[in-house]
Write an enzyme that holds these catalytic residues in place. Structure first.
Site, PDB file in Angstrom:
ATOM      1  N   CYS A 198       0.738  -1.155   0.068  1.00 24.28           N
ATOM      2  CA  CYS A 198       0.025   0.259   0.006  1.00 24.28           C
ATOM      3  C   CYS A 198       0.969   1.293   0.057  1.00 24.28           C
ATOM      4  CB  CYS A 198      -1.071  -0.061   1.097  1.00 24.28           C
ATOM      5  SG  CYS A 198      -1.886  -1.494   1.195  1.00 24.28           S
ATOM      6  N   ASP A 252      -9.834  -2.843  -6.235  1.00 22.09           N
ATOM      7  CA  ASP A 252      -8.814  -1.971  -5.425  1.00 22.09           C
ATOM      8  C   ASP A 252      -9.236  -0.563  -6.106  1.00 22.09           C
ATOM      9  OD1 ASP A 252      -6.889  -0.175  -4.298  1.00 22.09           O
ATOM     10  OD2 ASP A 252      -5.323  -1.789  -4.857  1.00 22.09           O
ATOM     11  N   HIS A 305      -7.987  -3.894  -1.826  1.00 22.75           N
ATOM     12  CA  HIS A 305      -6.695  -3.317  -1.324  1.00 22.75           C
ATOM     13  C   HIS A 305      -6.137  -3.884  -0.084  1.00 22.75           C
ATOM     14  CE1 HIS A 305      -4.099   0.252  -1.681  1.00 22.75           C
ATOM     15  NE2 HIS A 305      -4.228   0.275  -0.255  1.00 22.75           N
TER      16      HIS A 305
END
Ligand SMILES: *[C@@H]1O[C@H](CO)[C@@H](O)[C@H](O)[C@H]1NC(C)=O
Ligand SMILES: *[C@@H]1O[C@H](CO)[C@@H](O)[C@H](O)[C@H]1NC(C)=O
Length: 278
Positions: free
Chosen positions: A161, A211, A243
């Site tokens: 991330c 995502d 995500h």
């Protein structure tokens, strides 16, 4: 007779030092059983130049470790940082794969709360406080520690991330402390086309198919830019994932658990291919 003894010795030596380029016997490929999803982290924290580093060391006696000696992993976390047990457990999993692993605290003891939707947490302000001019030097300090204190000669950066962007940035000589050997990014966020185009080393991506940050358009743009870079690259898209799946999944969901493990093994294999000296 003498020749055959000598060549056996050379083969053995070669197996121990040749790394994992096509030598699966010497490299002892890890499988998903080494991924810890739950439990207690096994590493330790040290403070170096005011930055907390979580260090998790591989078992010196393990052939996996011997095959990867000198190479190290600099694990770049999501916004939840060292406070999220799953991040430490994933770092421990890289150590079990044979890589000396260091995780810098990118947020000076104040990561995002586990639920970023809690009242009072301002995501915009948080991200503004952790832009590259603040974050690159922290990563540079951790890399210097790996090189000078832990004798690592080649560094691979897996990023998740928030950290995924920095896995790309760390592959550019233009970034402070940059020019790492190899990068891997799972569901990167805030990554720019310029940062992708600036990579000077092999980079792999693990993307989620659901995502909103690294969505279909962002992936297409990333692939377009990667086509133009000189380094090897790989982009894997994992079905049934969201995500964050590289770090945290619903363990009751067999597909999510599988995808997290595969993304981890993707990173290990990528580092084995390009990080471990041939
Ligand atoms: C969140 O932080 C941003 C940037 O500092 C600021 O402009 C905004 O007003 C803040 N929002 C709240 C609800 O405080
Ligand atoms: C790093 O190398 C130096 C010099 O060879 C050695 O003294 C030191 O013990 C090594 N440190 C580690 C952590 O292996």
């Amino acid at each position: 007779m003498r020749t055959s003894v000598l060549s056996s010795a050379l083969l053995l030596a070669g197996g121990a030092v040749a790394g994992c380029n096509g030598k699966s016997d010497a490299c002892v490929n890890p499988d998903a059983s080494i991924v810890a999803h739950t439990g207690e982290p096994v590493g330790e924290e040290v403070v170096h130049n005011d930055i907390t580093l979580y260090i998790t060391k591989p078992d010196e006696a393990d052939p996996r470790t011997q095959a990867r000696a000198g190479s190290a992993v600099l694990f770049l976390t999501d916004v939840f940082g060292l406070a999220l047990t799953e991040n430490k457990l994933l770092a421990d999993s890289f150590a079990r794969a044979g890589y000396l692993t260091v995780v810098p605290d990118l947020f000076n003891g104040e990561p995002a709360p586990g639920d970023i939707n809690v009242p009072g947490f301002n995501t915009t302000a948080f991200l503004e406080a952790h832009e590259p001019p603040v974050t690159d030097p922290i990563i540079a300090t951790a890399a210097a520690y790996l090189r000078t204190e832990l004798n690592a000669t080649r560094i691979g950066a897996p990023g998740y991330c928030f950290g995924g962007r920095y896995a790309f940035r760390a592959l550019s000589a233009g970034t402070e402390g940059g020019a790492f050997a190899v990068g891997f990014a799972a569901h990167p966020s805030l990554l720019t086309a310029e940062e992708i185009g600036a990579v000077e080393g092999p980079v792999a991506v693990a993307a989620a198919d659901q995502d909103q940050l690294f969505n279909a358009a962002a992936r297409a743009e990333a692939e377009e830019v990667l086509l133009g870079v000189a380094s090897p690259y790989q982009v894997n898209l994992y079905a049934g994932t969201q995500h964050g799946f590289g770090v945290r999944v619903d363990l009751e969901d067999a597909q999510q658990k599988y995808a997290k493990e595969e993304a981890f093994l993707q990173a290990v294999k990528w580092f084995d291919r390009f990080l471990v000296a041939a």
